[in-house]
Design an enzyme around this catalytic site. Structure first.
Site, PDB file in Angstrom:
ATOM      1  N   ASN A 130       0.940  -1.224  -0.286  1.00  0.00           N
ATOM      2  CA  ASN A 130      -0.142   0.052  -0.192  1.00  0.00           C
ATOM      3  C   ASN A 130       0.814   1.039   0.093  1.00  0.00           C
ATOM      4  OD1 ASN A 130       1.246  -0.569   2.703  1.00  0.00           O
ATOM      5  ND2 ASN A 130      -1.451   0.309   4.174  1.00  0.00           N
ATOM      6  N   GLU A 181       2.654  -6.376  12.183  1.00  0.00           N
ATOM      7  CA  GLU A 181       1.534  -5.061  11.787  1.00  0.00           C
ATOM      8  C   GLU A 181       0.725  -5.666  11.622  1.00  0.00           C
ATOM      9  OE1 GLU A 181       1.853  -1.118  10.658  1.00  0.00           O
ATOM     10  OE2 GLU A 181      -0.105  -1.937   9.627  1.00  0.00           O
ATOM     11  N   CYS A 235      -4.040   0.911   6.250  1.00  0.00           N
ATOM     12  CA  CYS A 235      -3.379  -0.269   7.508  1.00  0.00           C
ATOM     13  C   CYS A 235      -4.669   0.664   8.452  1.00  0.00           C
ATOM     14  CB  CYS A 235      -2.543  -0.593   8.209  1.00  0.00           C
ATOM     15  SG  CYS A 235      -1.176   0.907   8.582  1.00  0.00           S
TER      16      CYS A 235
END
Ligand code: ADP
Length: 530
Positions: free
Chosen positions: A157, A251, A285
């Protein structure tokens, strides 16, 4: 490789039928055009790279944080000097709007400045106070010694910012780094490595390109793993790390709630949540993925949010800033987003704007959904796309209960006219970060830890000193403060007077009241040397 170089993939196509492919094609998801090819590195190649990194790491550690600062700041200069080119490469593999593509190099510049300049302070030895008077005979030191090779595995991303986020603190700590970027967007990571080589820095940063198997090889060889990506892959990586007894930090996914209270500035909330949900086409995220609005302001908020989302301009930018929202990373993302919308609509939800792919590349219309609930995939599962499902709640308590009704806990936002109330609510939310009247603010505060609760992760990145110390093993060192005797009290052979002194002193230092001086108990000790 860039699209100006010939694609080697085509030439190898006939062979690919018999043997596994040796290269990956990188596509612009907005146009479908192939923009580059990269090698798929085998497990043996990854192991060889790690062996080589191990050779150079001791010198990198030895030059200390000030020596490393020089190289990191040179890389920072390189990022600034090459910003336009880096944004071009990034756009080529993501089809982001120009504005979004410019964020990665700017973010990297900021983060490098923070860790390059502060690493010396963050890594300075600690000298804790001894816990008891007895220990005062030693000088106590905690030294921070890096894990030799850190493996950083990143998603697609933010193809440049994601690597920088973790590579830089690890390098600043004195580790060598092997970066495994996403197979969807490896070109920007290769640019980063090119920059490192171009400034003439020591060869302590390498990139391994490939898909999951290459990533697994990084996990099999590095001494610490920093991973960002899906919860499913994170779980596999954690298991592999446990098997090898190497530490890791993960993460993972998120389903971040936004709570809008009746006393909020509704205009700001509607702008902030439109941005928080649609930035990078929702592929962040910490995107806002579900919204809870107190009943008295629900209609007003929904109307304003829908107007803001409808106004977003979607399309392909070149170097000019024309659009707000770009494409999704790949077809798979389009399928997920469409499924979440379709399942919601089938169960009674209404689409106020958007709701479908545009038909061009992987573009999906920015979407607002209402009449949704927690039984729907668009509210329960991570979407990672441009959807904002909005729910009406009776009061603050219901908003908190629903916000906490998730397997994830990455971040959240609270929108209120009363900042103290916002903080009180923040402390009741199960999330690694809470922004009051804002989105993403924690992401731009490297002094704060960024970590997920629940299935959103293990450990954290950044958090000031912790951001570099996490890449270090703590080494405890004791050094005598006084001239040493031939033998310490407790050394062989055991003798009652010496034991009485040693054990009595420990008791006196640690116990309370009369127990401190319970000599009779000690006198029960008997020995030949009395
Ligand atoms: P997504 O593509 O949805 O972000 P992943 O979590 O699968 O999902 O991918 C994130 C990164 O993890 C990518 O760089 C990918 O190549 C890598 N990866 C995938 N599977 C593994 C694995 N088993 N071990 C290590 N890395 C992996």
């Amino acid at each position: 490789m860039t699209d100006t170089e010939p694609s080697t993939a085509k030439k190898r196509a006939p062979r690919a039928k018999q043997t596994a492919p040796t290269v990956l094609e990188v596509r612009n998801p907005g146009t479908g055009r192939i923009v580059g090819t990269v090698p798929i590195q085998s497990a043996d190649e990854v192991a060889a790279t790690v062996r080589e990194l191990r050779l150079y790491q001791p010198e990198w550690e030895a030059i200390g944080p000030d020596g490393r600062k020089e190289w990191l700041l040179k890389l920072q200069d390189w990022l600034i000097d090459n910003t336009e080119h880096l944004a071009d490469v990034l756009q080529s593999e993501t089809s982001k709007p120009r504005a979004d593509a410019l964020i990665d190099p700017a973010f990297g510049t900021d983060l490098i400045g923070y860790y390059a300049r502060r690493a010396a302070k963050f890594l300075a030895d600690d000298h804790p106070s001894p816990h008891s008077p007895l220990a005062r005979v030693k000088k106590l030191t905690v030294a921070y010694r890096p894990y030799p090779v850190v493996g950083v595995i990143t998603p697609w991303n933010f193809p440049l910012a994601m690597p920088i986020m973790d590579v830089i603190p690890a390098l600043a700590a004195g580790a060598a780094v092997l970066l495994k970027p996403s197979e969807v967007t490896p070109l920007s990571a290769l640019e980063l490595a090119r920059g490192w080589a171009e400034i003439g820095a020591p060869p302590v940063l390498a990139v391994a390109t490939g898909a999951g198997e290459t990533g697994a090889a990084v996990v099999a060889n590095a001494d610490y793993i920093q991973f960002t990506g899906s919860t499913a892959t994170g779980r596999r990586i954690a298991a592999a790390c446990v098997e090898r007894m190497v530490p890791y930090s993960l993460e993972l996914g998120g389903k971040d709630p936004a709570i809008v209270l009746a006393d909020a500035d509704i205009d700001r909330a509607a702008h902030g949540i439109a941005f928080g949900g649609m930035f990078n086409a929702g592929q962040v995220c910490i995107s806002v993925e579900r919204v809870y609005v107190e009943a008295p302001v629900y209609d007003e908020f929904v109307a304003k949010l829908t107007e803001n989302v409808k106004a977003l301009r979607q399309g392909i930018d070149e170097r000019e800033l024309k659009h707000d929202v770009g494409a999704l990373a790949n077809e798979n993302q389009v399928r997920i987003v469409q499924r979440h919308v379709d399942e919601a609509v089938a169960a009674g939800a209404r689409v106020l704007t958007g709701g479908k792919a545009t038909g061009q590349g992987t573009f999906f219309e920015p979407t607002v959904l209402v009449d949704v609930n927690h039984d729907m995939s668009c509210v329960a599962e991570e979407t990672f796309g441009p959807t904002l499902p909005v729910m009406k709640v009776a009061d603050e308590a219901e908003a908190i209960r629903l916000a906490n009704d998730s397997i994830y806990g990455l971040s959240a936002s609270v929108w209120t006219g009363d900042k103290e109330r916002g903080e009180r609510i923040a402390r009741q939310l199960n999330a690694g970060a809470v922004n009051i009247n804002d989105v993403f603010a924690n992401l731009f505060s490297y002094a704060l830890p960024m970590g997920g609760w629940g299935l959103s992760g293990v450990g954290a990145r950044w958090g000031g000193a912790e951001g570099v110390r996490k890449y270090c093993r703590k080494q405890a060192i004791t050094k005598p403060m006084l001239p040493t005797q031939q033998k310490e009290l407790f050394w062989y052979p055991y003798q009652v007077p010496k034991l009485l002194t040693a054990l009595g002193a420990m008791r006196a230092a640690g116990a309370r009241g009369l127990r401190r001086i319970d000599i009779p108990a000690l006198l029960k000790l008997k020995g030949d040397d009395k």
